[in-house]
Enzyme design. Structure first.
Site, mmCIF file in Angstrom:
data_model
loop_
_atom_site.group_PDB
_atom_site.id
_atom_site.type_symbol
_atom_site.label_atom_id
_atom_site.label_comp_id
_atom_site.label_asym_id
_atom_site.label_seq_id
_atom_site.Cartn_x
_atom_site.Cartn_y
_atom_site.Cartn_z
ATOM 1 C CE LYS A 136 -1.407 9.126 1.234
ATOM 2 N NZ LYS A 136 -2.672 9.761 1.622
ATOM 3 C CE1 TYR A 178 -1.837 14.643 -0.461
ATOM 4 C CE2 TYR A 178 0.446 14.296 0.498
ATOM 5 C CZ TYR A 178 -1.076 13.775 0.039
ATOM 6 O OH TYR A 178 -0.823 12.529 0.021
ATOM 7 C CG ASN A 183 -4.932 7.658 3.491
ATOM 8 O OD1 ASN A 183 -3.941 7.811 3.553
ATOM 9 N ND2 ASN A 183 -6.051 8.288 3.205
ATOM 10 C CG HIS A 201 -1.857 9.952 -3.569
ATOM 11 N ND1 HIS A 201 -2.613 10.906 -3.228
ATOM 12 C CD2 HIS A 201 -1.411 10.215 -4.824
ATOM 13 C CE1 HIS A 201 -2.737 12.050 -4.261
ATOM 14 N NE2 HIS A 201 -2.164 11.343 -5.178
ATOM 15 C CD GLU A 252 -1.540 13.812 -7.672
ATOM 16 O OE1 GLU A 252 -2.338 14.573 -6.926
ATOM 17 O OE2 GLU A 252 -1.694 12.797 -7.987
HETATM 18 N N1 UDP Z 1 -6.378 13.426 5.443
HETATM 19 C C1 UDP Z 1 -6.340 13.908 6.611
HETATM 20 N N2 UDP Z 1 -7.534 14.180 7.305
HETATM 21 C C2 UDP Z 1 -8.500 14.306 6.580
HETATM 22 C C3 UDP Z 1 -8.640 14.067 5.272
HETATM 23 C C4 UDP Z 1 -7.542 13.708 4.621
HETATM 24 O O1 UDP Z 1 -5.219 13.618 7.178
HETATM 25 O O2 UDP Z 1 -9.711 14.469 7.361
HETATM 26 C C5 UDP Z 1 -5.101 13.163 4.529
HETATM 27 C C6 UDP Z 1 -5.142 11.643 4.375
HETATM 28 O O3 UDP Z 1 -3.695 11.320 4.478
HETATM 29 C C7 UDP Z 1 -5.650 11.990 2.848
HETATM 30 C C8 UDP Z 1 -4.929 13.134 2.264
HETATM 31 O O4 UDP Z 1 -5.001 14.266 3.569
HETATM 32 O O5 UDP Z 1 -5.349 10.806 2.045
HETATM 33 C C9 UDP Z 1 -5.405 13.796 1.171
HETATM 34 O O6 UDP Z 1 -6.758 14.262 1.234
HETATM 35 P P1 UDP Z 1 -7.853 13.788 0.084
HETATM 36 O O7 UDP Z 1 -9.204 14.189 0.600
HETATM 37 O O8 UDP Z 1 -7.331 14.220 -1.106
HETATM 38 O O9 UDP Z 1 -8.084 12.161 0.199
HETATM 39 P P2 UDP Z 1 -7.585 11.101 -0.811
HETATM 40 O O10 UDP Z 1 -7.755 11.824 -2.146
HETATM 41 O O11 UDP Z 1 -6.295 10.919 -0.491
HETATM 42 O O12 UDP Z 1 -8.551 10.193 -0.618
HETATM 43 MG MG MG Z 2 -7.013 13.397 -2.916
#
Ligand code: UDP
Ligand code: MG
Length: 139
Positions: free
Chosen positions: A11, A51, A114, A117, A128
């Site tokens: 990212k 997203y 974070n 992905h 994806e």
């Molecule tokens: N994210 C965020 N705030 C939150 C949860 C998620 O900004 O409270 C962002 C973060 O970058 C995350 C992405 O949205 O990786 C997608 O969320 P998901 O729940 O799918 O998490 P992941 O699968 O990436 O662990």
């Molecule tokens: Mg996710």
């Protein structure tokens, strides 16, 4: 049976902080092979599409602007049990909850920024991967 392919993006925070090399090393050392890879940048529209499943969530608008704020590395990765093993390698979404040694524990800045992905299912890994790569771009 668990599939052999997952999809990842390094990212904008991790690219901007020069962590591409270290993250790819961890991915390779964990046994993943690269099937497709590109250095690119998402438009806000493309980030919003990627997203779209999160469009009702309170963090969606910030996430879209963050994910379109700078370059990313997108890749399709291959390994037995790819989706689950890669989620374990990257760690929890919130880096303060990610296990020590995981990519997010090592490189993430925040729950939003974070670092990386990872697909959450075999079906989404296909969707994806197809979002970024044509058949001719896979090896
Ligand atoms: N994210 C965020 N705030 C939150 C949860 C998620 O900004 O409270 C962002 C973060 O970058 C995350 C992405 O949205 O990786 C997608 O969320 P998901 O729940 O799918 O998490 P992941 O699968 O990436 O662990
Ligand atoms: Mg996710």
């Amino acid at each position: 049976m668990a599939g052999s392919v997952t999809f990842t993006m390094i990212k904008p925070d991790a690219v901007g902080n020069n962590h591409i090399g270290a993250i790819l090393q961890k991915i390779n050392e964990a046994g993943f092979r690269i099937k497709a890879m590109k250095y690119t940048k998402l438009s806000a529209e493309a980030a919003g599409q990627f997203y779209a499943v999160h469009s009702a969530r309170p963090f969606y608008n910030d996430l879209v602007s963050y994910m379109s704020s700078g370059p990313i590395v997108a890749a399709i990765l291959e390994k037995d049990n790819a989706v689950a093993d890669f989620r374990e390698l990257i760690g929890a979404t919130d880096p303060t909850k990610a296990a020590p040694g995981t990519i997010r524990a090592l490189f993430a800045k925040s729950i939003e920024a974070n670092a990386i992905h990872g697909s959450d299912s075999d079906e989404n890994a296909q969707i994806e991967g197809n979002f970024f790569f044509s058949g001719l771009e896979r090896f």
